[in-house]
Design a protein around this motif. Structure first.
Motif, PDB file in Angstrom:
ATOM      1  N   ALA A  11       0.880  -1.182   0.000  1.00 54.33           N
ATOM      2  CA  ALA A  11       0.000   0.000   0.000  1.00 54.33           C
ATOM      3  C   ALA A  11       0.906   1.217   0.000  1.00 54.33           C
ATOM      4  O   ALA A  11       2.006   1.169   0.557  1.00 54.33           O
ATOM      5  CB  ALA A  11      -0.894  -0.006   1.234  1.00 54.33           C
ATOM      6  N   TYR A  12       0.469   2.279  -0.635  1.00 51.07           N
ATOM      7  CA  TYR A  12       1.224   3.527  -0.507  1.00 51.07           C
ATOM      8  C   TYR A  12       0.315   4.732  -0.594  1.00 51.07           C
ATOM      9  O   TYR A  12      -0.719   4.711  -1.252  1.00 51.07           O
ATOM     10  CB  TYR A  12       2.372   3.635  -1.522  1.00 51.07           C
ATOM     11  N   ASP A  13       0.735   5.766   0.138  1.00 52.68           N
ATOM     12  CA  ASP A  13       0.104   7.068   0.086  1.00 52.68           C
ATOM     13  C   ASP A  13       0.811   7.803  -1.048  1.00 52.68           C
ATOM     14  O   ASP A  13       1.992   8.142  -0.946  1.00 52.68           O
ATOM     15  CB  ASP A  13       0.331   7.768   1.435  1.00 52.68           C
ATOM     16  N   LEU A  16       3.174  12.104  -1.950  1.00 48.63           N
ATOM     17  CA  LEU A  16       4.531  12.614  -2.144  1.00 48.63           C
ATOM     18  C   LEU A  16       5.320  11.837  -3.195  1.00 48.63           C
ATOM     19  O   LEU A  16       6.542  11.929  -3.272  1.00 48.63           O
ATOM     20  CB  LEU A  16       5.284  12.608  -0.801  1.00 48.63           C
ATOM     21  N   HIS A  58      -3.026   6.734  -5.142  1.00 44.07           N
ATOM     22  CA  HIS A  58      -2.722   5.863  -4.004  1.00 44.07           C
ATOM     23  C   HIS A  58      -2.873   4.382  -4.367  1.00 44.07           C
ATOM     24  O   HIS A  58      -3.476   4.043  -5.376  1.00 44.07           O
ATOM     25  CB  HIS A  58      -3.679   6.177  -2.857  1.00 44.07           C
ATOM     26  N   ALA A  59      -2.358   3.524  -3.490  1.00 49.21           N
ATOM     27  CA  ALA A  59      -2.584   2.084  -3.656  1.00 49.21           C
ATOM     28  C   ALA A  59      -2.900   1.456  -2.310  1.00 49.21           C
ATOM     29  O   ALA A  59      -2.230   1.721  -1.312  1.00 49.21           O
ATOM     30  CB  ALA A  59      -1.351   1.409  -4.265  1.00 49.21           C
ATOM     31  N   LEU A  60      -3.942   0.647  -2.303  1.00 45.58           N
ATOM     32  CA  LEU A  60      -4.275  -0.169  -1.129  1.00 45.58           C
ATOM     33  C   LEU A  60      -3.754  -1.580  -1.322  1.00 45.58           C
ATOM     34  O   LEU A  60      -3.502  -2.289  -0.359  1.00 45.58           O
ATOM     35  CB  LEU A  60      -5.798  -0.208  -0.932  1.00 45.58           C
ATOM     36  N   ASP A  88       5.531   6.181   4.040  1.00 46.21           N
ATOM     37  CA  ASP A  88       4.360   6.275   3.157  1.00 46.21           C
ATOM     38  C   ASP A  88       4.216   5.036   2.266  1.00 46.21           C
ATOM     39  O   ASP A  88       3.338   5.002   1.388  1.00 46.21           O
ATOM     40  CB  ASP A  88       4.306   7.589   2.353  1.00 46.21           C
ATOM     41  N   TYR A 129      -6.720  12.836  -0.158  1.00 44.08           N
ATOM     42  CA  TYR A 129      -7.255  11.467  -0.206  1.00 44.08           C
ATOM     43  C   TYR A 129      -8.617  11.344  -0.887  1.00 44.08           C
ATOM     44  O   TYR A 129      -9.191  10.263  -0.937  1.00 44.08           O
ATOM     45  CB  TYR A 129      -7.300  10.895   1.216  1.00 44.08           C
ATOM     46  N   TYR A 242      -7.509   5.189  -6.023  1.00 45.59           N
ATOM     47  CA  TYR A 242      -6.819   4.126  -5.276  1.00 45.59           C
ATOM     48  C   TYR A 242      -6.798   2.846  -6.103  1.00 45.59           C
ATOM     49  O   TYR A 242      -7.864   2.373  -6.516  1.00 45.59           O
ATOM     50  CB  TYR A 242      -7.564   3.803  -3.966  1.00 45.59           C
TER      51      TYR A 242
END
Lengths: 248, 248
Positions: A11-13, A16, A58-60, A88, A129, A242
């Motif tokens: 997962a990543y935020d 950035l 993003h990725a979950l 992150d 988000y 996401y």
């Protein structure tokens, strides 16, 4: 030395990151993963993702694979990767797979979520988000339009220019919207055998235009048939997107 | 020129702030609000908050007041403030109050929330919005300890050094914990007539130490009676703390 192939779910935020894929300029997820794994292995490790994600997306449940010089207990490997990558990026699951596994070539389905905050004011906690749509929306119109996306179509009208992919036929198995009243957000889910460049963001931009009454709720079949990007709506902002799951 | 007193409810993401209160170094919420209002009014405007919040602490419902040279329609005033402040501040509600209203002096109750993520791995999306506790926790022990905080006590044991407040007697009306399984987070809520410097964060640090078995679940009355900061647990990280509501 014999190498062991690992598959990992991460997962990543995306806030950035300049996207998943390594590039000359800008911080990327692939580069951070390769830096961590190469340090752990004391030799260069190449990471393969299921596909790229754009800047700020993003990725979950992004899936990667890589070849590593050692077989390690899985929870130890997961913990080492998770704690040695920046905060992150999270490493959710690690498994050993046979050498024929490939994170990109063998994808069967991808699932994406897109979050749109509605209502006022925009939440400061969701600014990275969820995208924000402060204009009137008739959700029933969006719900009536969504099923028109299902099935196998040439989605050229929903592909951003700059894509080098020739075959723009894709199959969408699922296209839904849920109104999360606690968050004051619409959550779109799209499941398909693959998606074109910026396709989800253009789909959402078009659906919001339908909900706002500036496109007919019956217009999706015509837009698809046109194969013309100019007939679809605008590209929704990346912070709402996401990558939720990749299936093999 | 006659001034009009406004009360406003604001939310902010504390991640990029050095707290609420104006200070020589570091970006603060008060300074951003004063900058925006002074520009809108074309004269210096002073903002009074219900109290300070520490660096990286969030607010869902901080209350401020300020005197402004013009009576404006409330939604116009709210919209102007909301859109002209940076995107990590939201202006939720604005009203005109009489000149006797004061955001700090007249506070009757404050409500705080504290979020603790449990489980593995730490979510990259919650790293600025919940503190993280990866160690074993017996939630039943925390639930049995919480009622010992209720009532009127001298909370010196839960006050960080550096406070200039003399009277450390406070009344806690509500102290609860909910397990949000979807987020994998514990959500603590504390409602009281006021809280000492870092008091909520020390309360949470102590409750987690009880849940982890390193302090007895019956130890809170003894810690309170000791009036000794060294008897309580560690100070939980600021990113889990939210000022939720201020009542007058």
């Amino acid at each position: 030395m014999s190498m062991v192939r690992y598959k990992a779910i991460i997962a990543y935020d995306g806030t950035l990151f300049h996207g998943f894929q390594r590039q000359p300029q800008g911080r990327t997820v692939q580069e951070e993963l390769e830096r961590t794994l190469s340090k752990m292995a004391s030799q260069p490790i190449v990471v393969h993702g299921s596909g790229r994600t754009d800047a700020h997306v993003h990725a979950l449940g992004q899936v990667i694979h890589f070849d590593y010089p050692k077989e390690r207990p899985l929870e130890k490997m997961r913990f080492a990767m998770d704690t040695q990558t920046p905060e992150d990026i999270a490493v959710k699951q690690v498994e050993i797979v046979d050498e024929l596994f490939h994170a990109r070539y063998l994808v069967q389905e991808k699932v994406y979520e897109f979050h749109v905050q509605i209502g006022k004011p925009r939440s400061p906690f969701r600014r990275h988000y969820a995208s924000y749509y402060p204009y009137p929306l008739d959700l029933a119109k969006i719900e009536r339009a969504l099923p028109d996306l299902l099935g196998t179509h040439d989605f050229s009208a929903f592909c951003a220019s700059g894509s080098s992919v020739e075959d723009k036929v894709r199959t969408i198995y699922e296209a839904t919207m849920v109104h999360d009243e606690a968050l004051s957000e619409l959550v779109f889910t799209f499941r398909g055998d693959g998606f074109l460049y910026k396709m989800i963001r253009i789909l959402v931009g078009t659906l919001l235009k339908i909900g706002n009454g500036r496109l007919e709720e019956t217009s999706l079949p015509k837009i698809i048939a046109s194969k013309d990007r100019n007939c679809a709506g605008p590209t929704a902002h990346p912070e709402g997107l996401y990558l939720k799951e990749v299936k093999y």
